[in-house]
Design a protein around this motif. Sequence first.
Motif, PDB file in Angstrom:
ATOM      1  N   ARG A 139      43.973  19.319-121.844  1.00 27.08           N
ATOM      2  CA  ARG A 139      44.966  18.659-122.699  1.00 27.08           C
ATOM      3  C   ARG A 139      44.392  18.399-124.090  1.00 27.08           C
ATOM      4  NH1 ARG A 139      47.161  14.407-119.544  1.00 27.08           N
ATOM      5  NH2 ARG A 139      49.114  15.545-119.337  1.00 27.08           N
ATOM      6  N   ASN A 140      45.150  18.763-125.117  1.00 27.27           N
ATOM      7  CA  ASN A 140      44.743  18.522-126.500  1.00 27.27           C
ATOM      8  C   ASN A 140      45.228  17.128-126.916  1.00 27.27           C
ATOM      9  OD1 ASN A 140      43.897  18.746-129.145  1.00 27.27           O
ATOM     10  ND2 ASN A 140      45.692  19.936-129.780  1.00 27.27           N
ATOM     11  N   ILE A 141      44.298  16.183-126.972  1.00 27.85           N
ATOM     12  CA  ILE A 141      44.647  14.801-127.281  1.00 27.85           C
ATOM     13  C   ILE A 141      44.135  14.454-128.676  1.00 27.85           C
ATOM     14  CG2 ILE A 141      44.409  12.396-126.562  1.00 27.85           C
ATOM     15  CD1 ILE A 141      43.854  13.380-123.730  1.00 27.85           C
ATOM     16  N   ASN A 161      42.294   5.381-129.316  1.00 31.99           N
ATOM     17  CA  ASN A 161      43.697   5.309-128.916  1.00 31.99           C
ATOM     18  C   ASN A 161      44.364   6.672-129.071  1.00 31.99           C
ATOM     19  OD1 ASN A 161      43.295   2.470-128.723  1.00 31.99           O
ATOM     20  ND2 ASN A 161      43.845   2.217-130.880  1.00 31.99           N
ATOM     21  N   ALA A 162      45.431   6.892-128.306  1.00 37.27           N
ATOM     22  CA  ALA A 162      46.153   8.164-128.413  1.00 37.27           C
ATOM     23  C   ALA A 162      47.548   8.013-127.827  1.00 37.27           C
ATOM     24  CB  ALA A 162      45.398   9.277-127.697  1.00 37.27           C
ATOM     25  N   LEU A 163      48.357   9.030-128.079  1.00 32.54           N
ATOM     26  CA  LEU A 163      49.695   9.124-127.490  1.00 32.54           C
ATOM     27  C   LEU A 163      49.795  10.488-126.829  1.00 32.54           C
ATOM     28  CD1 LEU A 163      52.355   7.382-127.457  1.00 32.54           C
ATOM     29  CD2 LEU A 163      53.185   8.914-129.253  1.00 32.54           C
ATOM     30  N   ILE A 164      50.170  10.514-125.549  1.00 32.72           N
ATOM     31  CA  ILE A 164      50.326  11.784-124.837  1.00 32.72           C
ATOM     32  C   ILE A 164      51.743  11.897-124.291  1.00 32.72           C
ATOM     33  CG2 ILE A 164      47.884  11.879-124.218  1.00 32.72           C
ATOM     34  CD1 ILE A 164      48.786  11.187-121.318  1.00 32.72           C
ATOM     35  N   LEU A 165      52.164  13.112-124.023  1.00 31.34           N
ATOM     36  CA  LEU A 165      53.499  13.377-123.474  1.00 31.34           C
ATOM     37  C   LEU A 165      54.584  12.677-124.285  1.00 31.34           C
ATOM     38  CD1 LEU A 165      52.662  13.034-119.650  1.00 31.34           C
ATOM     39  CD2 LEU A 165      52.814  15.127-121.007  1.00 31.34           C
ATOM     40  N   ASP A 166      54.353  12.542-125.584  1.00 26.36           N
ATOM     41  CA  ASP A 166      55.299  11.980-126.559  1.00 26.36           C
ATOM     42  C   ASP A 166      55.537  10.476-126.431  1.00 26.36           C
ATOM     43  OD1 ASP A 166      55.781  14.505-127.702  1.00 26.36           O
ATOM     44  OD2 ASP A 166      57.305  14.954-126.200  1.00 26.36           O
ATOM     45  N   SER A 167      55.221   9.880-125.282  1.00 26.18           N
ATOM     46  CA  SER A 167      55.603   8.477-125.113  1.00 26.18           C
ATOM     47  C   SER A 167      54.584   7.597-124.398  1.00 26.18           C
ATOM     48  CB  SER A 167      56.929   8.405-124.338  1.00 26.18           C
ATOM     49  OG  SER A 167      56.780   8.957-123.035  1.00 26.18           O
ATOM     50  N   VAL A 171      44.689   3.977-124.088  1.00 31.44           N
ATOM     51  CA  VAL A 171      43.506   3.332-124.639  1.00 31.44           C
ATOM     52  C   VAL A 171      42.313   3.814-123.825  1.00 31.44           C
ATOM     53  CG1 VAL A 171      42.295   1.154-125.046  1.00 31.44           C
ATOM     54  CG2 VAL A 171      44.773   1.288-125.377  1.00 31.44           C
ATOM     55  N   ALA A 172      41.308   4.353-124.503  1.00 34.49           N
ATOM     56  CA  ALA A 172      40.117   4.853-123.819  1.00 34.49           C
ATOM     57  C   ALA A 172      38.871   4.199-124.398  1.00 34.49           C
ATOM     58  CB  ALA A 172      40.020   6.369-123.944  1.00 34.49           C
ATOM     59  N   PHE A 173      37.855   4.049-123.554  1.00 36.15           N
ATOM     60  CA  PHE A 173      36.542   3.588-124.000  1.00 36.15           C
ATOM     61  C   PHE A 173      35.521   4.643-123.578  1.00 36.15           C
ATOM     62  CE2 PHE A 173      38.932  -0.325-123.940  1.00 36.15           C
ATOM     63  CZ  PHE A 173      38.458  -1.018-125.050  1.00 36.15           C
ATOM     64  N   TYR A 174      34.806   5.202-124.547  1.00 37.29           N
ATOM     65  CA  TYR A 174      33.856   6.276-124.261  1.00 37.29           C
ATOM     66  C   TYR A 174      32.455   5.862-124.698  1.00 37.29           C
ATOM     67  CZ  TYR A 174      33.527   7.389-129.227  1.00 37.29           C
ATOM     68  OH  TYR A 174      33.284   7.319-130.570  1.00 37.29           O
ATOM     69  N   THR A 175      31.453   6.491-124.090  1.00 38.64           N
ATOM     70  CA  THR A 175      30.071   6.247-124.474  1.00 38.64           C
ATOM     71  C   THR A 175      29.412   7.538-124.927  1.00 38.64           C
ATOM     72  OG1 THR A 175      27.904   5.411-123.777  1.00 38.64           O
ATOM     73  CG2 THR A 175      29.253   6.489-122.082  1.00 38.64           C
ATOM     74  N   ASP A 176      28.739   7.479-126.095  1.00 37.77           N
ATOM     75  CA  ASP A 176      27.990   8.659-126.528  1.00 37.77           C
ATOM     76  C   ASP A 176      26.616   8.712-125.879  1.00 37.77           C
ATOM     77  OD1 ASP A 176      26.685   6.643-127.889  1.00 37.77           O
ATOM     78  OD2 ASP A 176      27.261   7.333-129.893  1.00 37.77           O
ATOM     79  N   ARG A 177      26.305   7.717-125.025  1.00 35.78           N
ATOM     80  CA  ARG A 177      25.059   7.768-124.257  1.00 35.78           C
ATOM     81  C   ARG A 177      25.150   8.803-123.126  1.00 35.78           C
ATOM     82  NH1 ARG A 177      22.195   2.828-124.892  1.00 35.78           N
ATOM     83  NH2 ARG A 177      22.291   2.336-127.115  1.00 35.78           N
ATOM     84  N   GLU A 185      40.814  11.800-114.483  1.00 37.88           N
ATOM     85  CA  GLU A 185      42.059  12.569-114.522  1.00 37.88           C
ATOM     86  C   GLU A 185      41.933  13.697-115.549  1.00 37.88           C
ATOM     87  OE1 GLU A 185      44.429  12.378-112.400  1.00 37.88           O
ATOM     88  OE2 GLU A 185      44.206  10.427-111.441  1.00 37.88           O
ATOM     89  N   SER A 186      42.926  13.890-116.417  1.00 38.25           N
ATOM     90  CA  SER A 186      42.893  15.001-117.376  1.00 38.25           C
ATOM     91  C   SER A 186      42.561  14.525-118.783  1.00 38.25           C
ATOM     92  CB  SER A 186      44.260  15.705-117.383  1.00 38.25           C
ATOM     93  OG  SER A 186      45.290  14.778-117.710  1.00 38.25           O
ATOM     94  N   PHE A 187      41.853  13.402-118.899  1.00 36.59           N
ATOM     95  CA  PHE A 187      41.548  12.838-120.216  1.00 36.59           C
ATOM     96  C   PHE A 187      40.153  13.270-120.673  1.00 36.59           C
ATOM     97  CE2 PHE A 187      44.881  10.260-118.430  1.00 36.59           C
ATOM     98  CZ  PHE A 187      45.726  10.071-119.507  1.00 36.59           C
ATOM     99  N   THR A 188      40.115  13.999-121.766  1.00 35.62           N
ATOM    100  CA  THR A 188      38.867  14.513-122.339  1.00 35.62           C
ATOM    101  C   THR A 188      38.992  14.465-123.861  1.00 35.62           C
ATOM    102  OG1 THR A 188      39.652  16.809-122.440  1.00 35.62           O
ATOM    103  CG2 THR A 188      38.613  16.118-120.388  1.00 35.62           C
ATOM    104  N   GLY A 189      37.994  15.037-124.548  1.00 34.62           N
ATOM    105  CA  GLY A 189      38.126  15.270-125.978  1.00 34.62           C
ATOM    106  C   GLY A 189      37.502  14.246-126.890  1.00 34.62           C
ATOM    107  N   LEU A 190      36.743  13.290-126.342  1.00 34.89           N
ATOM    108  CA  LEU A 190      36.041  12.320-127.170  1.00 34.89           C
ATOM    109  C   LEU A 190      34.556  12.677-127.254  1.00 34.89           C
ATOM    110  CD1 LEU A 190      37.892   9.096-126.025  1.00 34.89           C
ATOM    111  CD2 LEU A 190      37.700   9.904-128.398  1.00 34.89           C
ATOM    112  N   PRO A 191      33.819  12.170-128.230  1.00 37.44           N
ATOM    113  CA  PRO A 191      32.396  12.526-128.368  1.00 37.44           C
ATOM    114  C   PRO A 191      31.493  11.780-127.396  1.00 37.44           C
ATOM    115  CG  PRO A 191      33.056  11.070-130.150  1.00 37.44           C
ATOM    116  CD  PRO A 191      34.309  11.398-129.387  1.00 37.44           C
TER     117      PRO A 191
END
Length: 259
Positions: A139-141, A161-167, A171-177, A185-191
């Motif tokens: 998925r391109n988020i 933050n992001a919006l998927i499927l138009d609606s 909210v995501a929390f990612y670690t660069d560690r 699930e299908s959530f990717t695309g952060l550093p």
Amino acid sequence: MRILTSIFTCALILVSSAGWAQYARFPTSGVVEFEKSINMYALIKKRITKENEGFLIPAFDNYKKNQPQFKKLKSTLTFSGNKTFYKPEAGTETSQNGFFSDEPFAGQPNIIFSDLNAQSSITQKNVFEETFLVKDSVRNIKWKITDETREIAGYPCRRANALILDSIYVVAFYTDRIPVSGGPESFTGLPGMILGLALPHENVTWFATKVTDTPVAVNTLVPPKKGKATDFEGLVTTIKAALKDWGDYAQASLKAFLL
């Protein structure tokens, strides 16, 4: 004497910091354990309308007497290099039976293999009584990274933050560690690895409870093979056709099955 003491203290701090940095690990393989939490009371309230309140309100009242507000589900994300494998853990579900047990957002229908280098994914998805094998790109988020931070499973994380499927607001929390651009699930695309995820308006969250830094052989991450072959567009068409007579409930179901 005080000057010498101060210099020695500063030197000791610098040496200690350098030593910590030298041995700090940035794992590229391991296992992340997630807990999915669903606010069942909030989901059920959304189903109640003027047309159905006569039977749904008593059913909801009975549900609240016998079931907790939050349903908990476990899953794991195994990663090695830029390949990830996400699956629900069998036998870990908290007891949830009865009239509202089939809420689409309250399940875990997906087993997902992702090749982040190739930007491709293969998902085994259970939709009611049918199983699909969805082969498509990841998925391109379009994430918007913020300055908010928090610690999850011992890792410092930054909010996006992001919006998927138009609606669906995400909210995501990612670690660069953990320098792997994966997530539940299908959530990717952060550093970095997503360790916390919330769909606030859908009353669902995923948070890592444990990260195990361990070698994982890439050849053990095997894509799922079971299901009727399709791509994401074909899946959308099939589900919409199946839900065309379901009214407002169809929209909530559609969003849940397309995550």
